[in-house]
Design a protein around this motif. Structure first.
Motif, PDB file in Angstrom:
ATOM      1  N   PRO A   1      12.597  -1.468   4.266  1.00  0.00           N
ATOM      2  CA  PRO A   1      11.867  -0.199   4.321  1.00  0.00           C
ATOM      3  C   PRO A   1      12.715   1.031   4.001  1.00  0.00           C
ATOM      4  O   PRO A   1      12.208   1.991   3.406  1.00  0.00           O
ATOM      5  CB  PRO A   1      11.354  -0.146   5.763  1.00  0.00           C
TER       6      PRO A   1
ATOM      7  N   PHE B   1      11.306   4.274   1.855  1.00  0.00           N
ATOM      8  CA  PHE B   1      10.946   5.492   2.586  1.00  0.00           C
ATOM      9  C   PHE B   1      11.797   6.675   2.120  1.00  0.00           C
ATOM     10  O   PHE B   1      11.292   7.791   1.947  1.00  0.00           O
ATOM     11  CB  PHE B   1      11.119   5.285   4.092  1.00  0.00           C
TER      12      PHE B   1
ATOM     13  N   ASP C   1       8.371  -4.951   3.223  1.00  0.00           N
ATOM     14  CA  ASP C   1       8.172  -4.729   4.653  1.00  0.00           C
ATOM     15  C   ASP C   1       6.800  -4.076   4.867  1.00  0.00           C
ATOM     16  O   ASP C   1       6.456  -3.093   4.211  1.00  0.00           O
ATOM     17  CB  ASP C   1       9.290  -3.824   5.185  1.00  0.00           C
ATOM     18  N   GLN C   2       6.010  -4.640   5.771  1.00  0.00           N
ATOM     19  CA  GLN C   2       4.635  -4.194   5.967  1.00  0.00           C
ATOM     20  C   GLN C   2       4.546  -2.720   6.331  1.00  0.00           C
ATOM     21  O   GLN C   2       3.539  -2.055   6.043  1.00  0.00           O
ATOM     22  CB  GLN C   2       3.961  -5.040   7.055  1.00  0.00           C
ATOM     23  N   ARG C   3       5.592  -2.173   6.934  1.00  0.00           N
ATOM     24  CA  ARG C   3       5.561  -0.761   7.314  1.00  0.00           C
ATOM     25  C   ARG C   3       5.465   0.156   6.100  1.00  0.00           C
ATOM     26  O   ARG C   3       4.921   1.261   6.190  1.00  0.00           O
ATOM     27  CB  ARG C   3       6.793  -0.435   8.166  1.00  0.00           C
TER      28      ARG C   3
ATOM     29  N   ARG D   1       3.661  -0.563   3.432  1.00  0.00           N
ATOM     30  CA  ARG D   1       2.244  -0.600   3.080  1.00  0.00           C
ATOM     31  C   ARG D   1       1.397   0.181   4.082  1.00  0.00           C
ATOM     32  O   ARG D   1       0.454   0.879   3.705  1.00  0.00           O
ATOM     33  CB  ARG D   1       1.772  -2.053   2.988  1.00  0.00           C
ATOM     34  N   ASP D   2       1.746   0.069   5.342  1.00  0.00           N
ATOM     35  CA  ASP D   2       0.953   0.725   6.380  1.00  0.00           C
ATOM     36  C   ASP D   2       1.100   2.246   6.357  1.00  0.00           C
ATOM     37  O   ASP D   2       0.128   2.976   6.589  1.00  0.00           O
ATOM     38  CB  ASP D   2       1.357   0.210   7.762  1.00  0.00           C
ATOM     39  N   GLU D   3       2.296   2.735   6.086  1.00  0.00           N
ATOM     40  CA  GLU D   3       2.585   4.160   6.245  1.00  0.00           C
ATOM     41  C   GLU D   3       2.555   4.967   4.946  1.00  0.00           C
ATOM     42  O   GLU D   3       2.278   6.169   4.975  1.00  0.00           O
ATOM     43  CB  GLU D   3       3.958   4.337   6.908  1.00  0.00           C
TER      44      GLU D   3
END
Length: 230
Positions: free
Chosen positions: A62, A66, A119-121, A123-125
């Motif tokens: 991530p 980010f 990392d799924q975070r 996609r989520d954020e």
């Protein structure tokens, strides 16, 4: 348009050529890349790591994504219309309507995954649009991103010499596009349809519609069924 990618040269090679390159020269669109390796931690500068819970393959970390995303947002006007696209086989299947929708957006950011996944975070954020270009898996997100980009950019007014060309493509209406012919009229004993040379606009329009209907019925019965319900 921004690409977050570990392989920026893949993107630069494509967007500098043909219609995409001309669109940028006309200042109708701007292309930028952010190399994910520029946002990694020393000493190893890794962008991937092993998945928690075990399993095969590596996962895009991530932190680089980010950080690259934050850098892009720092370059964009505050509260500007921005969509973040993540090409993925488990996303919503891309179609002409989606291309039209994205073409109206002020800023696009493509996050290009690699390895087993991301990392799924991420996609989520960060992601607003998870898009699939088909039921198959590729080695990275750059080529799917460029497929989506090409379909989107050509819909921006001024990019194509004739916007009517985009408006009459397959999927722009309810039917697939009709066959097309150009000079010479006869090539290797293969003749162009005489109706297209007749100058009779009504007959030409009827011929094109008939051929579109025939092609759609044979190749895309799903579209043909929708067409008959209109």
């Amino acid at each position: 348009v921004y690409f977050l990618t570990p392989f920026p040269e893949m993107v630069k090679t494509v967007v500098s050529e043909s219609i995409l390159g001309r669109a940028e020269k006309k200042e109708l669109v701007q292309f930028h890349t952010k190399n994910l390796f520029d946002f990694t931690d020393p000493p190893h500068h890794r962008i991937d790591d092993y998945p928690f819970g075990g399993g095969a393959g590596m996962i895009l970390k991530p932190e680089p994504v980010f950080r690259a995303f934050d850098a892009v947002m720092g370059e964009l006007p505050e509260n500007s219309d921005t969509r973040v696209v993540f090409p993925t086989p488990d996303g919503k299947v891309f179609d002409h309507d989606a291309a039209i929708n994205l073409s109206k957006c002020q800023n696009l950011i493509f996050i290009n995954g690699h390895y087993k996944g991301v990392d799924q975070r991420i996609r989520d954020e960060l992601v607003t649009d998870e898009i699939s270009i088909g039921d198959y898996v590729m080695t990275g997100g750059e080529l799917p991103s460029l497929v989506i980009l090409d379909a989107v950019v050509r819909l921006i007014p001024g990019v194509l010499n004739s916007y009517e060309s985009a408006e009459t493509d397959s999927f722009a209406g309810a039917l697939l596009d009709c066959p097309h012919y150009t000079r010479p009229e006869t090539y290797r004993k293969l003749d162009s349809p005489s109706v297209l040379l007749s100058g009779n606009h009504k007959e030409i329009a009827n011929w094109k519609k008939k051929k579109s209907e025939e092609k759609t019925q044979i190749r895309r019965p799903d579209l043909w069924e929708k067409y008959n319900k209109l």
